[in-house]
Design a protein around this motif. Structure first.
Motif, short mmCIF file in Angstrom:
data_model
loop_
_atom_site.label_atom_id
_atom_site.label_comp_id
_atom_site.label_asym_id
_atom_site.label_seq_id
_atom_site.Cartn_x
_atom_site.Cartn_y
_atom_site.Cartn_z
N PHE A 1 0.89 -1.18 0.10
CA PHE A 1 -0.12 -0.18 0.04
C PHE A 1 0.82 1.22 -0.01
O PHE A 1 0.39 2.15 -0.71
CB PHE A 1 -0.91 -0.05 1.11
N PRO A 2 2.07 1.45 0.71
CA PRO A 2 2.61 2.41 0.52
C PRO A 2 3.08 3.03 -0.95
O PRO A 2 3.17 4.11 -1.32
CB PRO A 2 4.03 2.14 1.36
N PHE A 3 3.23 2.00 -1.53
CA PHE A 3 3.30 2.37 -3.30
C PHE A 3 2.23 2.64 -4.13
O PHE A 3 2.22 3.72 -4.71
CB PHE A 3 3.98 0.96 -4.04
N THR A 4 1.11 1.73 -3.67
CA THR A 4 -0.16 2.43 -4.29
C THR A 4 -0.54 3.69 -3.98
O THR A 4 -1.32 4.53 -4.55
CB THR A 4 -1.36 1.25 -4.05
N LEU A 5 -0.38 4.14 -2.60
CA LEU A 5 -0.54 5.25 -2.05
C LEU A 5 0.20 6.47 -2.61
O LEU A 5 -0.18 7.58 -2.72
CB LEU A 5 -0.68 5.15 -0.63
N TYR A 6 1.44 6.20 -2.61
CA TYR A 6 2.42 7.31 -2.85
C TYR A 6 3.15 7.27 -4.21
O TYR A 6 4.03 8.27 -4.52
CB TYR A 6 3.52 7.42 -1.62
N ASP A 7 2.64 6.38 -5.21
CA ASP A 7 3.44 6.39 -6.27
C ASP A 7 3.74 7.46 -7.02
O ASP A 7 4.89 7.92 -7.77
CB ASP A 7 2.76 5.14 -7.35
N THR A 8 2.72 8.19 -7.47
CA THR A 8 2.65 9.38 -8.52
C THR A 8 3.33 10.63 -7.53
O THR A 8 3.90 11.46 -7.91
CB THR A 8 1.46 9.77 -9.00
N ASP A 9 2.96 10.66 -6.21
CA ASP A 9 3.45 11.82 -5.50
C ASP A 9 5.07 11.48 -5.30
O ASP A 9 5.65 12.47 -5.31
CB ASP A 9 3.01 11.58 -4.05
N LEU B 1 9.83 8.24 1.70
CA LEU B 1 10.75 7.21 1.72
C LEU B 1 10.52 6.44 3.19
O LEU B 1 10.67 5.37 3.16
CB LEU B 1 12.22 7.71 1.97
N PRO B 2 9.99 6.87 4.29
CA PRO B 2 9.68 6.03 5.57
C PRO B 2 8.57 4.86 5.27
O PRO B 2 8.70 3.78 5.79
CB PRO B 2 9.38 7.18 6.37
N GLY B 3 7.87 5.49 4.30
CA GLY B 3 6.69 4.42 4.10
C GLY B 3 7.06 3.46 3.16
O GLY B 3 6.92 2.03 3.27
N PHE B 4 8.10 3.62 2.29
CA PHE B 4 8.68 2.71 1.31
C PHE B 4 9.62 1.85 1.99
O PHE B 4 9.63 0.43 1.94
CB PHE B 4 9.46 3.38 0.31
#
Length: 348
Positions: free
Chosen positions: A144-152, A319-322
């Motif tokens: 979910f960190p990727f799906t939430l923040y990918d374009t950001d 980055l912390p989410g990733f």
């Protein structure tokens, strides 16, 4: 509301596929086909998002308050709503299935409210199903960190933009819509191709759970590489406000592409295993798939609530989410390899 509508449709589709399949092999094939056609839809959707002139279909969407990027997003939402209405109407009109009478529902037992049925089913779920739910939950905490923040991530860390910065920074951030959509389109294309390769890979590795474990390991590596590419982009950019060079953009899109391979695994194998385990233990496939969806959505809500605070605590970046996602994805891979059963006995 769109998310609710989409998830409400996907659950019954997956349960219906499981009901139509007889053998375990056909359940896996059906899940792979489901993943493939989701990928086809994703490719078309992301292609629409990366096309900068999409708004011209309905020119009135572009206004003084809504620029080209905003108008294109409006068009994507309008298309989503129209397709959802048309396809749902078509499905309920054309697809026929045998109705269940109240006598069938009450046969052999007293009528029970849904909450009672749910609690009763949770008590009788087999151990393999609980392990599957746990591995799925870990998998989606990693995803979910990727799906939430990918374009950001593409806008802030790769392009160096800032929606709240000066005009140049805001423009760079807006460019992330097209760049991110291009990366996601490549990701969706690989998702489709990988959907067709899951069964051959499972035969080579001996079981689909090993494919899932390997996929989760790939997810962990890709999330770690997003951190590495971010550091490289930041160092190359320095204090300048400018787009990244072609090598950095290619590296970011390559990560999107590899993640598409893993997402094909996530879209298909957990649902196939849920159907297999529930059939082997005698529990209902529809309810088991519904509970599997719960083990997906609860981690998403958890990351959505915790992710922002985690990022803010470490400077406001993604980055912390990733990093959290990479660690949990690695744990999910280990669990898939070690504790996830290869089969579920009747009384497991």
């Amino acid at each position: 509301m769109l998310d609710v509508a989409s998830n409400t449709l996907q659950g019954p589709c997956q349960a219906f596929l499981a009901d139509l399949c007889g053998s375990n092999h056909s359940k896996i094939s059906a899940s792979n086909a489901f993943s493939f056609f989701m990928a086809v839809g994703n490719v078309l959707g992301y292609a629409a998002g990366s096309y900068s002139k999409l708004y011209k279909i309905l020119p009135f969407t572009k206004t003084d308050a809504c620029d080209i990027y905003c108008a294109n997003l409006e068009m994507c939402f309008i298309c989503s709503i129209l397709f959802l209405i048309i396809l749902t109407t078509t499905a309920v009109t054309i697809v026929k299935e045998t109705s269940i009478t109240q006598e069938d529902v009450n046969h052999g037992s007293k009528s029970m409210l849904f909450s009672g049925q749910l609690c009763s089913s949770l008590k009788t779920l087999s151990k393999p199903m609980w392990i599957l739910f746990a591995v799925t939950a870990l998998n989606w905490i990693g995803w979910f960190p990727f799906t939430l923040y990918d374009t950001d991530w593409m806008g802030r860390e790769i392009y160096g933009g800032n929606p709240d910065g000066n005009a140049a920074q805001a423009k760079l951030y807006d460019q992330r819509v097209s760049a991110g959509s291009l990366g996601l389109m490549v990701y969706a294309g690989n998702l489709g191709f990988m959907s067709l390769a899951i069964e051959p890979m499972a035969k080579c590795l001996g079981h689909v759970k090993r494919v899932w474990g390997l996929g989760n390991l790939v997810l962990a590596i890709c999330l770690a590489m997003m951190v590495v590419v971010t550091k490289i982009a930041d160092k190359a950019r320095g204090a300048a406000v400018q787009p990244p060079d072609s090598n950095i953009k290619a590296s970011a899109i390559a990560i999107f592409a590899v993640l598409g391979i893993q997402h094909a695994v996530t879209y298909s194998i957990p649902f196939a295993l849920s159907s297999i385990y529930s059939s082997s233990s005698g529990s209902g496939q529809g309810l088991s798939l519904g509970l599997l969806n719960v083990s997906i959505y609860i981690p998403q809500m958890l990351v959505a609530v915790v992710g922002g605070a985690l990022d803010a605590a470490f400077g406001g970046g993604n980055l912390p989410g990733f990093v959290l996602g990479a660690i949990v994805a690695a744990a999910s891979a280990i669990c898939a390899f070690t504790i996830l059963p290869s089969s579920a006995r009747k009384n497991a």
